[in-house]
Design a protein around this motif. Sequence first.
Motif, PDB file in Angstrom:
ATOM      1  N   ASN A  63       0.852  -1.189   0.000  1.00 24.96           N
ATOM      2  CA  ASN A  63       0.000   0.000   0.000  1.00 24.96           C
ATOM      3  C   ASN A  63       0.887   1.239   0.000  1.00 24.96           C
ATOM      4  O   ASN A  63       1.545   1.543   0.999  1.00 24.96           O
ATOM      5  CB  ASN A  63      -0.907  -0.023   1.230  1.00 24.96           C
ATOM      6  N   PHE A  64       0.911   1.971  -1.093  1.00 25.34           N
ATOM      7  CA  PHE A  64       1.802   3.132  -1.171  1.00 25.34           C
ATOM      8  C   PHE A  64       1.431   4.205  -0.148  1.00 25.34           C
ATOM      9  O   PHE A  64       2.265   5.030   0.232  1.00 25.34           O
ATOM     10  CB  PHE A  64       1.814   3.717  -2.593  1.00 25.34           C
ATOM     11  N   GLU A  65       0.203   4.195   0.333  1.00 30.17           N
ATOM     12  CA  GLU A  65      -0.203   5.193   1.323  1.00 30.17           C
ATOM     13  C   GLU A  65       0.503   4.984   2.659  1.00 30.17           C
ATOM     14  O   GLU A  65       0.593   5.901   3.469  1.00 30.17           O
ATOM     15  CB  GLU A  65      -1.727   5.148   1.509  1.00 30.17           C
ATOM     16  N   GLU A  66       1.020   3.770   2.905  1.00 31.53           N
ATOM     17  CA  GLU A  66       1.756   3.482   4.134  1.00 31.53           C
ATOM     18  C   GLU A  66       3.245   3.795   3.997  1.00 31.53           C
ATOM     19  O   GLU A  66       3.980   3.788   4.987  1.00 31.53           O
ATOM     20  CB  GLU A  66       1.623   1.995   4.500  1.00 31.53           C
ATOM     21  N   ALA A  67       3.696   4.071   2.787  1.00 30.72           N
ATOM     22  CA  ALA A  67       5.130   4.109   2.514  1.00 30.72           C
ATOM     23  C   ALA A  67       5.771   5.429   2.933  1.00 30.72           C
ATOM     24  O   ALA A  67       5.176   6.496   2.854  1.00 30.72           O
ATOM     25  CB  ALA A  67       5.373   3.873   1.031  1.00 30.72           C
ATOM     26  N   ASP A  68       7.024   5.312   3.367  1.00 28.00           N
ATOM     27  CA  ASP A  68       7.885   6.479   3.573  1.00 28.00           C
ATOM     28  C   ASP A  68       8.707   6.764   2.322  1.00 28.00           C
ATOM     29  O   ASP A  68       9.223   7.869   2.143  1.00 28.00           O
ATOM     30  CB  ASP A  68       8.842   6.227   4.744  1.00 28.00           C
ATOM     31  N   LYS A  96       1.791  13.264  -2.281  1.00 30.59           N
ATOM     32  CA  LYS A  96       2.895  13.767  -1.466  1.00 30.59           C
ATOM     33  C   LYS A  96       2.524  15.085  -0.773  1.00 30.59           C
ATOM     34  O   LYS A  96       3.043  15.402   0.301  1.00 30.59           O
ATOM     35  CB  LYS A  96       4.123  13.953  -2.361  1.00 30.59           C
ATOM     36  N   ARG A  97       1.612  15.860  -1.359  1.00 31.72           N
ATOM     37  CA  ARG A  97       1.193  17.132  -0.751  1.00 31.72           C
ATOM     38  C   ARG A  97       0.551  16.896   0.612  1.00 31.72           C
ATOM     39  O   ARG A  97       0.617  17.748   1.503  1.00 31.72           O
ATOM     40  CB  ARG A  97       0.212  17.851  -1.686  1.00 31.72           C
ATOM     41  N   ASP A  98      -0.098  15.742   0.766  1.00 34.20           N
ATOM     42  CA  ASP A  98      -0.745  15.420   2.044  1.00 34.20           C
ATOM     43  C   ASP A  98       0.162  14.621   2.969  1.00 34.20           C
ATOM     44  O   ASP A  98      -0.217  14.311   4.096  1.00 34.20           O
ATOM     45  CB  ASP A  98      -2.039  14.631   1.784  1.00 34.20           C
ATOM     46  N   LYS A  99       1.349  14.268   2.470  1.00 36.73           N
ATOM     47  CA  LYS A  99       2.308  13.518   3.282  1.00 36.73           C
ATOM     48  C   LYS A  99       3.696  14.080   2.994  1.00 36.73           C
ATOM     49  O   LYS A  99       4.500  13.491   2.261  1.00 36.73           O
ATOM     50  CB  LYS A  99       2.245  12.018   2.939  1.00 36.73           C
ATOM     51  N   PRO A 100       4.024  15.218   3.562  1.00 40.42           N
ATOM     52  CA  PRO A 100       5.245  15.960   3.207  1.00 40.42           C
ATOM     53  C   PRO A 100       6.537  15.172   3.383  1.00 40.42           C
ATOM     54  O   PRO A 100       7.509  15.412   2.672  1.00 40.42           O
ATOM     55  CB  PRO A 100       5.206  17.156   4.159  1.00 40.42           C
TER      56      PRO A 100
END
Length: 473
Positions: A63-68, A96-100
């Motif tokens: 899940n790319f949403e979990e990725a650093d 990426k805008r929501d996960k800086p």
Amino acid sequence: MLETVNKVHDESRQGEAYAPAAEQDMTLAKKFYIESYGCQMNFNDSEIVASILQQEGYGATRNFEEADLVLLNTCSIREKAEQTVRKRLTEFRKFKRDKPGLLVGVLGCMAERLKSKFLDEEKLVDMVVGPDAYRTLPALISEAETGQKSINVLLSREETYADISPVRLDSNGITAFVSIMRGCNNMCSFCVVPFTRGRERSRDPLSIEAEARDLFERGYREVTLLGQNVDSYYYVNDDNTETINFANLLERVALISPLLRVRFSTSHPKDITDEVLHTMAKHENICKYIHLPVQSGSTRILQLMNRTYTREWYIKKVERIREILPECALSTDIIVGFCTETEEDHKDSMDMMEFARYDLAYMFAYSERPGTLAARRYQDDIPEDVKKRRLTEIVTIHRVHSLEAMQRDVGKTLKVLIEGESKRSKDDLFGRTDQNKVVVFPRENYAKGQYVMVKVHDCTAGTLLGTAVEFLG
């Protein structure tokens, strides 16, 4: 008709991209997500990257949403592949805008070809890493974490990643790829590989044997020896007392165990030798299947492509293969609509398809790639509608041959290595024959990793259907 047509088996693991699966410690604090595009060399490279990242404390996630860290391992062989990657990078930039803190990197052939354009002009990524620079990933990640744009696309004449044990991504636990060399010295005029992957370097045969043996001991039952042109494999040890060619290497891997199937890909017609063919004939566990890209059936077009053989020479090579290995299956790559291709040239390609009657073919309309010899020397002058029509004609011919190849096996009893559960029914298993044909049969009490004899009673265009009649172990 799509610009590119790939003929694939029904039960194959296919698709342009994958995310990593479970051969990782999922409890690691940092997570990475990777998608791979293009050839099997890219997929194998992603497994090398996964190993390097694991050593740095990264675990895999689907899940790319979990990725650093999000990485795209890219392909430049066709324009469509590049467009797909750009679309995905745009999607990740929005996320990426929501996960800086998220880092996004592009790896592989597009990274090598486009270099800093991703960073400076398009501002799509934080890192650009070429195929020979994966060892520097930890330093590049550290640099990107400070807000700096990081890039390493230097090509190497030595790098083979021989000492890195790949982390098997999306593995079925039965089949695996083992890279034996990197780069390519064949300057085919349509191809970007020599510019994106550098010159040929052959890997130490002892490390190849060790990797294959380790896979076998862990339960894998098939390895595919992988390279842009495996037949040109040539290794000389440090004190020049031993040379190993591809036939030697093939035999050494085959001797690990008779239960370990060995395949290889890809072969250049000019380099596959009688020694290789006789080695294949000698060992039952070396699969009787050769991918032999023709690219065109026209000698004139082959010369423009810088393929270094003629139509007549290729025909003789096919005849030689069938003389030494009568049951050998053949697959190919073919390009239609190359620069200046006439209807007569196209007819030569269709005639070649009729002659060779390939079991499997990957068929493409020519797509000019910037930086190639063809892009510099020739005009891409065949209209798109003509390319599409010619591609349709080639595909139509191949579909007939492919179905005939499957129908020839109806009534036969074939040795099958079970790879897993059929996608269509949990009550069925699927595996492959020596000739790389997919076979589906009732599960009964069999399990993946086993060899069974299957009596074939029917087929589709891409799959043999049968019943297991003997357990081989």
